[in-house]
Design an enzyme around this catalytic site. Structure first.
Site, PDB file in Angstrom:
ATOM      1  N   CYS A 177       0.831  -1.221   0.000  1.00  6.25           N
ATOM      2  CA  CYS A 177       0.000   0.000   0.000  1.00  6.25           C
ATOM      3  C   CYS A 177       0.854   1.254   0.000  1.00  6.25           C
ATOM      4  O   CYS A 177       0.447   2.283   0.549  1.00  6.25           O
ATOM      5  CB  CYS A 177      -0.944   0.054   1.208  1.00  6.25           C
ATOM      6  SG  CYS A 177      -2.088  -1.296   1.309  1.00  6.25           S
ATOM      7  N   ASN A 178       2.055   1.178  -0.555  1.00 10.73           N
ATOM      8  CA  ASN A 178       2.956   2.331  -0.564  1.00 10.73           C
ATOM      9  C   ASN A 178       3.478   2.510  -1.988  1.00 10.73           C
ATOM     10  O   ASN A 178       4.661   2.266  -2.270  1.00 10.73           O
ATOM     11  CB  ASN A 178       4.105   2.085   0.429  1.00 10.73           C
ATOM     12  CG  ASN A 178       4.826   3.367   0.778  1.00 10.73           C
ATOM     13  OD1 ASN A 178       5.034   4.219  -0.089  1.00 10.73           O
ATOM     14  ND2 ASN A 178       5.194   3.521   2.026  1.00 10.73           N
TER      15      ASN A 178
END
Ligand SMILES: Cc1ncc(COP(=O)(O)O)c(C=O)c1O
Length: 465
Positions: free
Chosen positions: A394-395
């Site tokens: 999620c980055n």
């Protein structure tokens, strides 16, 4: 293994001072070894001690707790426990109660959404964020865009994935002192594990920025001292810190800054008065205005149990242990080479232990220097009982920089007609010319021991040649 341990202790003699955690692992966390797990996903989620669950269960079996929105005896008992937990969180982070308030949320993302949807973004305002933010921080840009604020990203650069100081200075200087400006960054990146300086907070304040410090990945192994550093909004998730309970996080917020947030709706529990015929409502003061509906009043008391568990171990000791194990993991991984001379891994982020946390993000390469798909590494690790994380965690910003995915490639991909509404991960990989779209993250935490790290190093060694 014995020799390695001797060498390890020679390199990291301070590890021996953390022996109490090995004792705890053998008793309070015995199920990890009993079940044969090598758990290396502490950035994904912390592990709970048996004693936390037992203490929480005893409390539940001992009390009768009712919905805190009433004011009967069982309701008062629940309110008392919740307020005790709230005070405990303030004390844990050394936050003065007249300066900071605690809003209980579902998780860090819930805390971030509260800030995003309520922050007074305007066309003369600005949302500044580092490239290596979690998607739940990136998502706030949609609220900023919708209200016409300028949104800009501060790049992180290879090899360490830190922010160059001149770029930070130039970006901070762009804040409009007559508008509301929000600067968001992770105290520790969940991709590279870089710890960005907490000194940025005061520096950005002098330029008129409000600071959103994402502490979700930082707080499990480092103490955030809010008497020294004073960010305006701090989101975190408690399960990442001590594993149990899941489903509870917090927004730690400066009281004066909580005041400037404008909630887009009201809900049960958030108001003093609301009228149907009068079409009017009045918000309650402080945290109450941000806790929608009935909070998780049975589990919130377990937050106090978890924090006191961390205190009984000592945050300094946890930090020290994690630094030793991370250092050993890094130096051994970096030293592994195929017989062709090709490095087995490439590390995305710092390769020493200075200003970094316990997550090591890498990709593996074969003897000819071709990258090995992270999904294949995960499959192999699974077969060895090793829990790690793969993908981009999620980055996406840190991933794009680390993996060399360019703005042009992304623009071409996203603007192609078949991708206007839908894009699968496989489509995305095709777009970026088969380049890796992710990596492997090994994260060390509070009760990781030397054997866990050796198990992963042994697994890595088996991939040589
Ligand atoms: C740095 C960071 N911020 C925010 C989050 C979001 O946390 P949650 O999924 O608990 O809402 C995570 C989760 O991994 C994280 O690592």
């Amino acid at each position: 293994m014995k020799n390695s341990y001797t060498e390890f202790i020679k390199r990291y003699p301070e590890y021996e001072a953390t022996a109490s955690i090995d004792d705890l692992r053998a008793t309070d966390y015995s199920r990890i070894d009993r079940c044969g797990h090598v758990y290396l996903d502490y950035t994904g989620g912390g592990l709970y001690a048996d004693s936390q669950v037992i203490k929480h269960q005893a409390l539940l079996l001992d009390c009768v707790l009712g919905n805190p929105h009433s004011s009967n005896p069982t309701s008062q008992a629940a309110t008392e426990l919740m307020e005790k937990a709230r005070s405990y969180v303030l004390r844990f982070f050394q936050a003065a109660p007249d300066e900071y308030d605690i809003v209980f949320t579902q998780n860090a993302s819930g805390a971030l959404k509260l800030v995003g949807e309520s922050y007074p973004f305007s066309p003369s305002g600005h949302y500044l964020l580092t490239f290596d933010n979690h998607n739940s921080v990136n998502g706030i840009r949609e609220f900023a865009h919708a209200r016409g604020a300028t949104v800009s990203y501060l790049p992180v650069t290879l090899p360490d994935l830190r922010v160059p100081d001149d770029l930070l200075e130039a970006a901070l200087a762009k804040g409009n002192t007559f508008a509301d400006n929000l600067f968001a960054y992770p105290a520790q990146s969940n991709f590279s594990s870089v710890k960005h300086p907490l000194e940025w907070i005061e520096r950005a304040h002098t330029y008129g920025w409000d600071i959103l410090l994402d502490a979700a990945a930082f707080a499990p192994t480092s103490l955030l001292d809010l008497s020294k550093h004073k960010p305006d909004f701090v989101p975190l998730s408690f399960y990442k810190m001590f594993g149990y309970p899941t489903g509870i996080g917090a927004l730690i917020a400066r009281r004066d800054k909580l005041h400037k947030l404008r909630r887009p709706w009201f809900a049960g529990g958030t108001i003093t008065v609301a009228s149907v015929q009068g079409d009017k409502y009045y918000f309650a003061e402080g945290h109450a205005a941000f806790e929608d509906g009935t909070v998780d009043y049975l589990n919130i008391p377990a937050v106090e149990i978890g924090l006191s568990h961390l205190e009984s171990i000592g945050m300094e000791l946890i930090n020290q242990r994690v630094a030793c194990l991370t250092g050993w993991l890094l130096e051994n991984l970096v030293g592994m080479k195929h017989s062709t001379g090709v490095n087995l891994v490439r590390v995305y982020g710092p390769t020493d232990t200075v200003a970094r946390g316990g997550a090591v993000t890498v990709n593996f390469f074969d003897r000819d220097g071709n990258s090995i798909d992270h999904r294949y590494i995960e499959e192999l690790a699974n077969r060895h009982g090793i829990s790690l994380r793969t993908g981009c965690f999620c980055n996406p910003g840190a991933g794009e920089v680390a993996l060399g995915i360019s703005r042009v490639e992304l623009d071409v991909c996203f603007s192609s007609p078949e991708h206007t509404q839908r894009l699968t991960l496989d489509d995305f990989r095709l777009c970026i010319d088969g380049k890796s779209s992710g990596a492997v993250r090994i994260s060390v935490g509070m009760v990781t021991n030397f054997n866990d790290v050796q198990a992963f190093l042994g697994f890595s060694e088996s991939l040589l040649n």
